[in-house]
Enzyme design. Structure first.
Site, PDB file in Angstrom:
ATOM      1  N   TYR A  72      32.755  32.898  29.757  1.00 21.06           N
ATOM      2  CA  TYR A  72      32.934  33.349  30.891  1.00 21.06           C
ATOM      3  C   TYR A  72      31.874  35.098  31.511  1.00 21.06           C
ATOM      4  O   TYR A  72      32.586  36.020  31.614  1.00 21.06           O
ATOM      5  CB  TYR A  72      33.664  34.682  30.978  1.00 21.06           C
ATOM      6  CG  TYR A  72      35.649  33.411  30.469  1.00 21.06           C
ATOM      7  CD1 TYR A  72      35.402  31.971  30.104  1.00 21.06           C
ATOM      8  CD2 TYR A  72      36.776  33.844  31.155  1.00 21.06           C
ATOM      9  CE1 TYR A  72      36.461  31.754  29.624  1.00 21.06           C
ATOM     10  CE2 TYR A  72      38.093  33.283  31.178  1.00 21.06           C
ATOM     11  CZ  TYR A  72      37.693  32.164  30.449  1.00 21.06           C
ATOM     12  OH  TYR A  72      38.711  30.840  29.937  1.00 21.06           O
ATOM     13  N   TYR A 185      35.414  20.501  29.443  1.00 15.28           N
ATOM     14  CA  TYR A 185      35.899  20.893  28.752  1.00 15.28           C
ATOM     15  C   TYR A 185      34.883  20.831  27.259  1.00 15.28           C
ATOM     16  O   TYR A 185      34.859  22.112  26.590  1.00 15.28           O
ATOM     17  CB  TYR A 185      37.142  21.497  28.370  1.00 15.28           C
ATOM     18  CG  TYR A 185      38.527  22.236  28.836  1.00 15.28           C
ATOM     19  CD1 TYR A 185      38.988  23.163  28.634  1.00 15.28           C
ATOM     20  CD2 TYR A 185      38.709  21.977  30.766  1.00 15.28           C
ATOM     21  CE1 TYR A 185      39.681  24.045  29.039  1.00 15.28           C
ATOM     22  CE2 TYR A 185      39.252  22.633  31.266  1.00 15.28           C
ATOM     23  CZ  TYR A 185      39.406  23.800  30.515  1.00 15.28           C
ATOM     24  OH  TYR A 185      40.460  24.722  31.113  1.00 15.28           O
ATOM     25  N   SER A 277      48.362  26.078  44.711  1.00 17.83           N
ATOM     26  CA  SER A 277      49.213  26.559  43.778  1.00 17.83           C
ATOM     27  C   SER A 277      49.560  26.541  41.872  1.00 17.83           C
ATOM     28  O   SER A 277      50.413  25.508  42.289  1.00 17.83           O
ATOM     29  CB  SER A 277      49.734  27.994  44.054  1.00 17.83           C
ATOM     30  OG  SER A 277      50.845  28.364  42.349  1.00 17.83           O
ATOM     31  N   THR A 485      41.230  28.199  34.222  1.00 17.31           N
ATOM     32  CA  THR A 485      40.688  28.892  33.782  1.00 17.31           C
ATOM     33  C   THR A 485      40.617  30.317  34.741  1.00 17.31           C
ATOM     34  O   THR A 485      39.987  29.509  35.881  1.00 17.31           O
ATOM     35  CB  THR A 485      39.503  28.890  33.031  1.00 17.31           C
ATOM     36  OG1 THR A 485      38.265  28.613  33.879  1.00 17.31           O
ATOM     37  CG2 THR A 485      39.018  27.798  31.725  1.00 17.31           C
TER      38      THR A 485
END
Length: 529
Positions: A72, A185, A277, A485
């Protein structure tokens, strides 16, 4: 750079983390005056999917997001700028690192079997064929994988392993999801392979992520003069293209209290548009009611993208993601407990104090139910004698093991019955129910970004010729990065701002797990064990 940002205005469509991050980068990196930035949000709160709130009847969060140390990089870059609400000398990143040093994650009961038996989750159960299939997927280019599904690449045995039970519930993968997304991933989070059974790589915030990230971020933006307008739905965007192929946004069409209005976007102005969304049309239930499954796109996020996508072939194809609610939905639930009885019993079963464990997955559950117990308090202002628990089920259409109906048609009270059955604690059901509120949430598009897709279904953050606009959110294309994420939304925001403003060389690189020999060796040792 010129001093153009001092005169320019910026319009941010949507108030989720991608839009808030883009706003912060405009101020921090782009030199924008905050008072020249307007964030337009349909809902009464900012934060989008990163929510967390107290209701008169109990607390609720729709999702539980995993943060991770190595991968991250853009999120940490943002949060090292933002001070906490409690202490301006401490950044949000400082607080997260201090909290995780004090309460490290070390799950001792990652998988629960029949009869509330704690399984040996360190035995991943992969055989030679599983490993070969995994390597094959990793080696195939995305153009060859195309729109194929995960189940097209693995034999039935793989889907019965402890490894898949842990991986899919950590990241919310279904067998029919995109094989490309699974490959990404694997490549991004391979450092988690050796610690999947403990989830010791997980990083948590001190409170829920709305209180710990969104509220401090919004406060920082408001201190810099950023304007927020709620109750505004953006319905359309007008684009122009000049003779050189430069494309510009010139107008935003909005509805405010049911009345149409427009914002004119000038020659030196910018527009950042959030597409789609994953929590659109989320519906809430209660102890005695079932949340509605909304299928008719009442939320404005999807409709805006559909309208924009019709204007240009490279603006994406939203139907690839919102076209199958039944393949994208799942249901979560939040328990608010006014007695520690259930938590004490979970501590005895799991061996973890609240906040030190991770997801507990009931591997044989017909709903594939998982739960996590956070450290208390998990919400700002939460009383000392109130506790919370969050969980979700991937298979909302299956009949339960202890409740003879699908999760999608179960009340909060019936979800509690199912949970206690899997925990082997039905004997305390009446006692727990007397002091517990359960709020279930149905989310029809929660894993829509994992839908099988082609390379053209998601538009780039900066489409060809984009002179003053960019796309934000989970439904843009960022090569090599992983959707679902917080990092994806923040990285996209950084690309949008830095790309439009010509800020070169400041975006942290994408973490490549296998570039580290130690990680590669750990993966090899784990998967071959």
């Amino acid at each position: 750079m010129s001093d153009a940002p001092l005169q320019s205005r910026a319009y941010l469509v949507g108030g989720g983390i991608a839009s808030l991050a883009a706003t912060a980068f405009l101020v921090r990196d782009g030199g924008f005056a905050g008072e020249n930035i307007l964030v337009l949000e349909e809902l009464p709160v900012t934060g989008g999917s990163m929510d967390g709130r107290g209701a008169p009847t109990g607390y609720v969060t729709r999702g539980g997001r995993m943060l991770e140390e190595e991968a991250y990089t853009c999120l940490w870059n943002l949060l090292e700028t933002i001070p906490t609400l409690a202490d301006p000398s401490v950044t949000v990143l400082d607080e997260i690192r201090a909290f995780n040093a004090k309460w490290p994650t070390d799950a001792k009961a990652r998988l629960i079997g029949k009869g509330a038996t704690v399984l040996d989750a360190s035995d991943y159960g992969l055989d030679a064929r599983d490993r070969l299939e995994l390597v094959r997927l990793l080696m195939l280019p995305e153009t060859v994988i195309g729109a194929r599904r995960i189940e097209d690449f693995f034999s039935p045995h793989f889907f019965e392993t402890n490894f898949w039970a842990m991986w899919r519930t950590t990241f919310a993968f279904q067998n029919w999801h995109s094989a490309i997304e699974l490959k990404r991933y694997f490549l991004r989070f391979m450092q988690e392979f050796p610690r999947m059974h403990t989830l010791s790589g997980v990083r948590r915030t001190r409170l829920n992520q709305y209180d710990s990230i969104i509220r401090p971020l919004r406060a920082w933006l408001e201190e810099h003069g950023v304007q927020f307008e709620h109750g505004v739905r953006v319905t359309d965007v007008d684009f122009t293209t000049d003779e050189r192929g430069a494309r510009r946004v010139v107008r935003l069409h909005v509805e405010r209290a049911g009345q149409p209005d427009t914002y004119e976007v000038g020659d030196t102005d910018y527009a950042f548009l959030t597409l789609g969304s994953m929590t659109a049309d989320a519906a809430y239930g209660s102890d005695g009611t079932v949340p509605e499954l909304i299928r008719d796109k009442r939320d404005g996020g999807w409709r805006l993208w559909e309208t924009i996508a019709a204007k240009a072939e490279d603006f994406g194809r939203p139907s690839a993601f919102n076209g199958s609610v039944d393949e994208a939905k799942w249901e979560s639930f939040t328990l608010t407990m006014r007695s520690p009885l259930l938590l004490h019993r979970i501590e005895e079963l799991s061996g973890n104090l609240p906040g030190t464990g991770a997801l507990m997955t009931f591997k044989d559950s017909n709903w594939l139910m998982s739960i996590v117990v956070p450290h208390a308090p998990h919400f700002e202002g939460q009383p000392e004698d109130v506790y919370t628990l969050w969980g979700y089920g991937l298979f909302a259409d299956n009949a339960g093991d202890f409740v003879d109906k699908p999760m999608a048609r179960a009340t909060g009270r019936e979800i509690l019955t199912e949970l206690l059955g899997h925990l082997g604690m039905s004997d305390i059901e009446d006692q727990v129910a007397m002091t517990t509120t359960v709020i279930p949430v149905m989310m029809p598009y929660i894993t829509s970004q994992f839908a099988p897709r082609t390379v053209h279904d998601r538009p780039p953050v900066l489409p060809r010729g984009a002179a003053n606009f960019a796309f934000l959110g989970q439904f843009t294309e960022i090569p090599e990065d992983v959707v679902f994420t917080v990092e994806y939304s923040v990285r996209g925001a950084m690309h949008a701002v830095h790309g439009l403003l010509g800020l070169d060389g400041r975006i942290p690189g994408i973490h490549h797990a296998l570039a580290d020999p130690k990680t590669a060796f750990g993966v090899l040792r784990t998967t071959m064990g």
